[in-house]
Design a protein around this motif. Structure first.
Motif, PDB file in Angstrom:
ATOM      1  N   TYR A 186      38.078  58.970  13.713  1.00 58.98           N
ATOM      2  CA  TYR A 186      37.963  57.590  14.185  1.00 58.98           C
ATOM      3  C   TYR A 186      36.986  57.509  15.357  1.00 58.98           C
ATOM      4  O   TYR A 186      36.137  56.605  15.425  1.00 58.98           O
ATOM      5  CB  TYR A 186      39.344  57.079  14.595  1.00 58.98           C
ATOM      6  CG  TYR A 186      39.364  55.654  15.088  1.00 58.98           C
ATOM      7  CD1 TYR A 186      38.726  54.632  14.385  1.00 58.98           C
ATOM      8  CD2 TYR A 186      40.044  55.317  16.254  1.00 58.98           C
ATOM      9  CE1 TYR A 186      38.748  53.318  14.839  1.00 58.98           C
ATOM     10  CE2 TYR A 186      40.084  54.004  16.711  1.00 58.98           C
ATOM     11  CZ  TYR A 186      39.431  53.017  15.997  1.00 58.98           C
ATOM     12  OH  TYR A 186      39.452  51.719  16.445  1.00 58.98           O
ATOM     13  N   LEU A 187      37.080  58.470  16.264  1.00 59.68           N
ATOM     14  CA  LEU A 187      36.158  58.499  17.409  1.00 59.68           C
ATOM     15  C   LEU A 187      34.709  58.558  16.948  1.00 59.68           C
ATOM     16  O   LEU A 187      33.845  57.846  17.453  1.00 59.68           O
ATOM     17  CB  LEU A 187      36.449  59.710  18.289  1.00 59.68           C
ATOM     18  CG  LEU A 187      37.419  59.561  19.452  1.00 59.68           C
ATOM     19  CD1 LEU A 187      37.527  60.879  20.194  1.00 59.68           C
ATOM     20  CD2 LEU A 187      36.980  58.461  20.387  1.00 59.68           C
ATOM     21  N   HIS A 188      34.436  59.427  15.996  1.00 61.93           N
ATOM     22  CA  HIS A 188      33.067  59.578  15.516  1.00 61.93           C
ATOM     23  C   HIS A 188      32.608  58.353  14.731  1.00 61.93           C
ATOM     24  O   HIS A 188      31.420  58.019  14.744  1.00 61.93           O
ATOM     25  CB  HIS A 188      32.935  60.862  14.689  1.00 61.93           C
ATOM     26  CG  HIS A 188      32.925  62.100  15.530  1.00 61.93           C
ATOM     27  ND1 HIS A 188      31.788  62.845  15.745  1.00 61.93           N
ATOM     28  CD2 HIS A 188      33.906  62.700  16.240  1.00 61.93           C
ATOM     29  CE1 HIS A 188      32.072  63.863  16.540  1.00 61.93           C
ATOM     30  NE2 HIS A 188      33.348  63.800  16.849  1.00 61.93           N
ATOM     31  N   ASP A 189      33.540  57.688  14.057  1.00 61.96           N
ATOM     32  CA  ASP A 189      33.187  56.437  13.378  1.00 61.96           C
ATOM     33  C   ASP A 189      32.811  55.352  14.396  1.00 61.96           C
ATOM     34  O   ASP A 189      31.901  54.555  14.161  1.00 61.96           O
ATOM     35  CB  ASP A 189      34.359  55.947  12.520  1.00 61.96           C
ATOM     36  CG  ASP A 189      34.557  56.799  11.272  1.00 61.96           C
ATOM     37  OD1 ASP A 189      33.613  57.542  10.912  1.00 61.96           O
ATOM     38  OD2 ASP A 189      35.650  56.727  10.686  1.00 61.96           O
ATOM     39  N   ILE A 190      33.518  55.311  15.513  1.00 62.06           N
ATOM     40  CA  ILE A 190      33.198  54.338  16.563  1.00 62.06           C
ATOM     41  C   ILE A 190      31.804  54.595  17.117  1.00 62.06           C
ATOM     42  O   ILE A 190      31.015  53.677  17.338  1.00 62.06           O
ATOM     43  CB  ILE A 190      34.245  54.401  17.690  1.00 62.06           C
ATOM     44  CG1 ILE A 190      35.621  53.984  17.173  1.00 62.06           C
ATOM     45  CG2 ILE A 190      33.826  53.505  18.864  1.00 62.06           C
ATOM     46  CD1 ILE A 190      36.746  54.271  18.154  1.00 62.06           C
ATOM     47  N   GLY A 191      31.485  55.866  17.350  1.00 61.73           N
ATOM     48  CA  GLY A 191      30.159  56.217  17.876  1.00 61.73           C
ATOM     49  C   GLY A 191      30.096  56.185  19.392  1.00 61.73           C
ATOM     50  O   GLY A 191      31.116  56.188  20.084  1.00 61.73           O
ATOM     51  N   ASP A 192      28.872  56.150  19.897  1.00 61.32           N
ATOM     52  CA  ASP A 192      28.644  56.269  21.340  1.00 61.32           C
ATOM     53  C   ASP A 192      29.171  55.055  22.107  1.00 61.32           C
ATOM     54  O   ASP A 192      28.711  53.935  21.900  1.00 61.32           O
ATOM     55  CB  ASP A 192      27.147  56.413  21.634  1.00 61.32           C
ATOM     56  CG  ASP A 192      26.597  57.741  21.161  1.00 61.32           C
ATOM     57  OD1 ASP A 192      27.396  58.593  20.751  1.00 61.32           O
ATOM     58  OD2 ASP A 192      25.370  57.928  21.218  1.00 61.32           O
ATOM     59  N   ILE A 193      30.133  55.293  22.977  1.00 57.44           N
ATOM     60  CA  ILE A 193      30.584  54.313  23.973  1.00 57.44           C
ATOM     61  C   ILE A 193      30.983  55.101  25.212  1.00 57.44           C
ATOM     62  O   ILE A 193      31.774  56.043  25.109  1.00 57.44           O
ATOM     63  CB  ILE A 193      31.806  53.489  23.515  1.00 57.44           C
ATOM     64  CG1 ILE A 193      31.521  52.695  22.251  1.00 57.44           C
ATOM     65  CG2 ILE A 193      32.233  52.533  24.620  1.00 57.44           C
ATOM     66  CD1 ILE A 193      32.690  51.836  21.798  1.00 57.44           C
ATOM     67  N   ASP A 194      30.446  54.726  26.349  1.00 60.78           N
ATOM     68  CA  ASP A 194      30.891  55.422  27.551  1.00 60.78           C
ATOM     69  C   ASP A 194      31.843  54.548  28.357  1.00 60.78           C
ATOM     70  O   ASP A 194      31.665  53.345  28.473  1.00 60.78           O
ATOM     71  CB  ASP A 194      29.708  55.886  28.411  1.00 60.78           C
ATOM     72  CG  ASP A 194      28.820  54.763  28.917  1.00 60.78           C
ATOM     73  OD1 ASP A 194      29.343  53.852  29.578  1.00 60.78           O
ATOM     74  OD2 ASP A 194      27.605  54.808  28.665  1.00 60.78           O
TER      75      ASP A 194
END
Length: 550
Positions: A443-451
């Motif tokens: 799920y994290l990788h599906d969301i992608g870059d967010i800081d």
């Protein structure tokens, strides 16, 4: 790396002896608390909520393996077995005993380390890109300029008592990874049409109580004018900066009050008086400093034939490779980013055992060098592609291989109320709560870059103003609340985040973040980033997602 000469070492040794004497006099009652306070601060020693805190300088974030081992030894002998790497590329020890701090400084001096000017109203640690010297988009290596600034500013008699602390960052790449627009002075290496290298100078950036994006003071100066122009800026600031109110004392306030055009006039007037002095660098001086940072003896190797096979047969290794390694300018090499963001640990913390392992890996698989990032992670800058799988296995064994660099759980945060007496709210427990809520890696990788960047108070040590999701701890009636901003950017398109709405209580914050992420996923166009989605749809859909069910 820069290597100390006899003068450098003598200077640090003498400082240790001075502080040892000062501390002994304080402990014996010969110095009062008020007399001792400025002396300890000049040596990086704070008094926090539970114990003293010692901040150790890591100039421009570069460590040798011997230095990292010494930090691990100090963590074992004088602290509670760990250290905390900060957003200014330094390390902090949270539990030293006051009477043992001189001994710690003496130990540091044996490996060319110290805590000089990590506090106080002086020029602080000069920071830069953690990929300096190895980045594929680099125009020129910024580290020689950082070292020149470090040497020039250390114990500078004119700038030891500035109106307020002063921070400088240098970037040498096309992509700004040093946040130069949010420093008192930001320097970008640029080239003119003829190919001549120089520096673009920004001034008046910063976060904290009154965040400002730095403004361009000079689009181009000769790099030989690095020190003379920087000194001119500091002289103007030292003369006109406010000293009556510490909240109005930073250079960003002075630039705002005068206007950047008037400030530029004052700096140029001052610069005329010293531009051609001994501060103007010669080609020989520049070349001599650059020689300290020459490229190591890279091997001429082709791309590893096994790498694609390893990635194909092992999804976990492949996920780590995609997230925690980046391209290197030397064919056959890769940069490894070591995540200090395992779900159960405080962001930026590393145990002594972990530090020792990383030092061993730097010796075995690199050139004995480690970097500290602004994002509170560590870097092995020079790794052969053929060694990546063995490095990954070693990191996995010590919980240093979480494949989350740039993802939602790669949270930047200050120590918060758990350690800092200035904080209004906790940061570390929230970072852990976020890691637990978003523990599904797919799920994290599906969301992608967010800081996510989080600060426990307005001092903004967690850089919340420039987070895509920024979180600021505030206090209301003795309870912890958090203000959310979104859309911040520290790099090339520097901007401050926009406030989402009323502060949210502690127990609702992780739900609010989940709502923000859900809103982004519903509105993003294909693989569009969070930042671009926010720019396209604006604040209102995110506000509605968070507050509609409050």
């Amino acid at each position: 790396m820069y290597q100390y000469n006899d003068v450098d070492q003598q200077l640090v040794n003498e400082r240790v002896a001075q502080f040892r004497d000062q501390t002994e006099r304080y402990l014996s009652g010969q110095l009062t608390e008020d007399e001792y306070r400025p002396l300890r601060l000049m040596n990086g020693l704070y008094i926090q909520t539970h114990a003293p805190m010692l901040r150790v300088a890591i100039p421009y974030g570069t460590l040798s393996s011997a230095q990292l081992r010494k930090l691990a030894e100090i963590a074992w002998r004088y602290d509670r077995g760990y250290g905390h790497f900060s957003t200014r590329q330094n390390i902090q020890f949270n539990w030293p005993k006051l009477h043992e701090v001189p001994e710690i400084l003496a130990e540091l001096a044996t490996v060319q380390m110290h805590a000089i000017q990590t506090s106080g109203n002086c020029v602080r640690n000069v920071t830069t890109d953690h990929l300096a010297g190895v980045a594929v988009d680099e125009i020129a290596d910024p580290r020689p300029y950082c070292e020149l600034l470090r040497q020039w500013s250390t114990f500078h008699p004119e700038f030891s008592y500035l109106p307020r602390k002063f921070k400088i960052a240098v970037s040498g790449a096309r992509a700004d990874r040093a946040a130069v627009a949010f420093h008192d002075i930001g320097l970008r290496i640029v080239s003119q049409n003829q190919g001549a290298l120089g520096l673009q100078v920004l001034v008046g950036g910063g976060q904290g109580r009154t965040p400002r994006v730095g403004q361009v003071l000079e689009p181009f100066i000769d790099d030989r004018d690095l020190l003379s122009y920087t000194e001119a800026i500091l002289r103007v600031y030292n003369r006109f900066g406010r000293r009556d109110n510490k909240y109005k004392a930073r250079i960003k306030i002075l630039v705002g009050d005068l206007g950047v055009d008037r400030f530029r006039e004052l700096v140029r007037e001052e610069w005329k008086r010293n531009r051609n002095s001994e501060l103007r660098l010669t080609d020989h001086q520049l070349d001599a400093m650059k020689a300290h940072f020459k490229a190591p003896a890279y091997r001429s190797v082709a791309r590893s034939v096994m790498l694609d096979a390893w990635r194909a047969m092992d999804p976990e290794f492949n996920r780590w490779y995609d997230r925690n390694t980046v391209a290197h300018r030397q064919p056959g090499y890769r940069v490894v980013i070591i995540s200090l963001k395992a779900a159960h640990q405080a962001p930026g913390d590393a145990s002594a055992k972990q530090m020792e392992l990383i030092a061993d890996l730097a010796d075995r698989y690199g050139f004995s060098e480690i970097r500290v990032t602004h994002g509170q992670n560590l870097v092995l800058p020079d790794v052969l592609e053929g060694d990546l799988r063995e490095i990954w296995r070693a990191l996995v064994a010590e919980e240093l291989a979480t494949p989350n660099i740039g993802l939602l759980t790669d949270v930047i945060c200050c120590p918060g109320k758990d350690f800092c007496h200035l904080a209004n709210a906790r940061s570390i427990p929230l970072a852990r709560d976020i890691a637990e809520r978003f523990d599904n890696l797919d799920y994290l990788h599906d969301i992608g870059d967010i800081d996510i960047k989080m600060s426990g108070c307005m001092n903004a040590c967690g850089h919340h103003h420039v987070g895509q999701i920024g979180i600021l701890g505030v206090e209301k009636s003795g309870k912890e609340f958090y203000q959310i901003t979104i859309g911040g950017e520290a790099g090339n398109d520097a901007m401050l985040g926009s406030r989402l709405g009323p502060a949210i209580e502690y127990d609702r914050l992780v739900d609010a973040i989940e709502s923000l992420v859900g809103c982004y996923l519903r509105h993003r166009d294909g693989d569009e980033s969070f930042r671009l989605t926010f720019k396209r749809i604006g604040l209102e859909p995110f506000r509605e997602a968070v507050y509609s069910h409050a």
